[in-house]
Write a protein that holds these residues in place. Sequence first.
Motif, short mmCIF file in Angstrom:
data_model
loop_
_atom_site.label_atom_id
_atom_site.label_comp_id
_atom_site.label_asym_id
_atom_site.label_seq_id
_atom_site.Cartn_x
_atom_site.Cartn_y
_atom_site.Cartn_z
N LEU A 1 0.71 -1.19 -0.46
CA LEU A 1 0.05 -0.21 -0.27
C LEU A 1 0.96 0.68 0.11
O LEU A 1 0.84 2.80 -0.18
N ALA A 2 1.69 1.26 0.74
CA ALA A 2 3.00 2.16 0.65
C ALA A 2 4.29 2.78 -0.22
O ALA A 2 4.72 3.53 -0.53
N THR A 3 4.21 2.00 -1.37
CA THR A 3 5.49 1.68 -2.13
C THR A 3 4.60 2.93 -3.06
O THR A 3 5.69 3.49 -3.26
N ASP A 4 3.89 3.06 -3.75
CA ASP A 4 3.63 4.32 -4.74
C ASP A 4 2.09 4.19 -4.59
O ASP A 4 1.28 4.25 -4.54
N LEU A 5 2.15 5.97 -3.74
CA LEU A 5 1.07 6.20 -3.34
C LEU A 5 -0.42 6.72 -4.44
O LEU A 5 -1.50 6.79 -4.27
N THR A 6 0.25 6.74 -5.66
CA THR A 6 -0.91 7.21 -6.57
C THR A 6 -1.06 6.44 -7.01
O THR A 6 -1.91 6.36 -8.20
N GLU A 7 -0.85 5.29 -7.52
CA GLU A 7 -0.75 3.63 -7.96
C GLU A 7 -2.61 3.55 -7.56
O GLU A 7 -2.40 2.67 -6.63
N PRO A 8 -3.29 3.37 -8.35
CA PRO A 8 -4.36 1.89 -7.48
C PRO A 8 -4.11 1.12 -7.47
O PRO A 8 -3.32 0.27 -8.40
N ILE A 9 -4.64 0.57 -6.71
CA ILE A 9 -5.13 -0.45 -6.04
C ILE A 9 -5.68 -0.98 -5.42
O ILE A 9 -7.04 -1.05 -5.20
N SER A 10 -6.30 -2.52 -6.04
CA SER A 10 -7.17 -3.06 -5.83
C SER A 10 -7.30 -3.99 -4.78
O SER A 10 -6.02 -4.72 -4.23
N LEU A 11 -8.59 -4.28 -4.23
CA LEU A 11 -8.39 -5.20 -2.70
C LEU A 11 -7.78 -6.95 -2.79
O LEU A 11 -7.08 -7.04 -2.60
N THR A 12 -8.43 -7.37 -4.50
CA THR A 12 -8.24 -8.72 -5.41
C THR A 12 -5.93 -8.21 -5.34
O THR A 12 -5.80 -9.88 -4.88
N ALA A 13 -6.03 -7.21 -5.31
CA ALA A 13 -4.32 -7.73 -5.64
C ALA A 13 -3.69 -7.78 -5.11
O ALA A 13 -2.72 -7.95 -4.24
N LEU A 14 -4.06 -7.23 -3.27
CA LEU A 14 -3.38 -6.91 -2.75
C LEU A 14 -3.74 -8.00 -1.73
O LEU A 14 -2.91 -8.97 -0.59
N ALA A 15 -4.97 -8.72 -1.39
CA ALA A 15 -4.79 -10.35 -0.46
C ALA A 15 -4.22 -10.96 -1.32
O ALA A 15 -3.80 -11.75 -1.35
N GLN A 16 -3.58 -11.03 -3.44
CA GLN A 16 -3.01 -11.47 -4.16
C GLN A 16 -1.72 -11.33 -3.34
O GLN A 16 -0.99 -13.40 -3.21
N GLU A 17 -1.59 -10.68 -2.87
CA GLU A 17 -0.21 -10.55 -2.59
C GLU A 17 0.44 -11.31 -0.92
O GLU A 17 1.78 -11.65 -1.02
N VAL A 18 -0.55 -11.70 -0.16
CA VAL A 18 -0.41 -12.25 0.54
C VAL A 18 -1.10 -13.46 0.85
O VAL A 18 -1.75 -14.50 2.07
N GLY A 19 -1.58 -13.95 -0.43
CA GLY A 19 -2.25 -15.44 -0.44
C GLY A 19 -3.56 -15.82 0.34
O GLY A 19 -3.93 -16.47 0.58
N LEU A 20 -4.34 -14.98 0.49
CA LEU A 20 -6.09 -15.18 1.30
C LEU A 20 -6.72 -14.43 0.16
O LEU A 20 -6.75 -13.21 -0.79
N SER A 21 -8.36 -14.91 0.65
CA SER A 21 -9.09 -14.22 0.50
C SER A 21 -9.45 -12.43 0.02
O SER A 21 -8.86 -12.18 1.45
N THR A 22 -10.27 -12.12 -0.73
CA THR A 22 -10.47 -10.52 -0.82
C THR A 22 -10.86 -10.33 0.94
O THR A 22 -10.63 -9.59 1.39
#
Length: 275
Positions: free
Chosen positions: A184-205
Amino acid sequence: MNAPLFRDRARYWRSPLLPGADMVTAEYRDHTFAPHWHDAYAVPVIEAGAEAYTYRGERQVAETGTVPVINPGEIHTGSRAIETGWRYRVTYVPVDFIQSLANELAGRTQPMPWFPVQAIRDPDLARRVLLAHRLLEAEDDPLAAETALVDALSTLIARHAQQQPESVRLAADSPRIATMKARLATDLTEPISLTALAQEVGLSTFHAARLFTRETGLAPHAWRNQLRLQRALAPLRAGVPVTEVAAASGFTDQSHFTRHFRRMFGVPPGRWQAS
């Protein structure tokens, strides 16, 4: 005779005697602070009225003459506790300053000081904190102001510091939370979906959102907005136009930035910058 109603107004300022710290002299009645955190220790003293706030899952009330310290990184809110509102002075003290002072008091390295959840009811401490804040704001006598500041903060530490409570977490949670925060902190201007965030840690949304909210106290998008606001302070202080700061911080437009900034700091970014 009825007590006069306070108005929503605040003045943010800094002092060379406490580098890196922000100070505020303010009063509020209608304003409500959204859940947020600070990188520093928030050391307020209530001059008049009373403030209500939620902190570590409990509703607290800080009345006149109390010192409701908020520890760094802790989610909290703020609103009036009585009809008239409240007036207070706050010093946002850098963590390294408090840590250094605690080490000096003990004569050896100390754990990070942690202060009670409840507002501190210590009239003598409140008097010392109030005096230090007033002297720093007046800028008339640097020697007296700095002496009062060290006296107030060392008294706070000596009387009320305690060991930081352990957080109850599952062993696998901390690495996942750290990974999501980093994403979440890497690039604050980049849109991030919850799906992409969840995939980073191997969990469902669902489980990613639930875990993040449970561990941090904020949903992922709210946590990211808090980080954006914290990182916006330095360029604002440097005089970068509000519109540029809003865009660089990842907000969709200036009004979006202004709305979130005011909910956290009690004033619009332009006024904060001017003061």
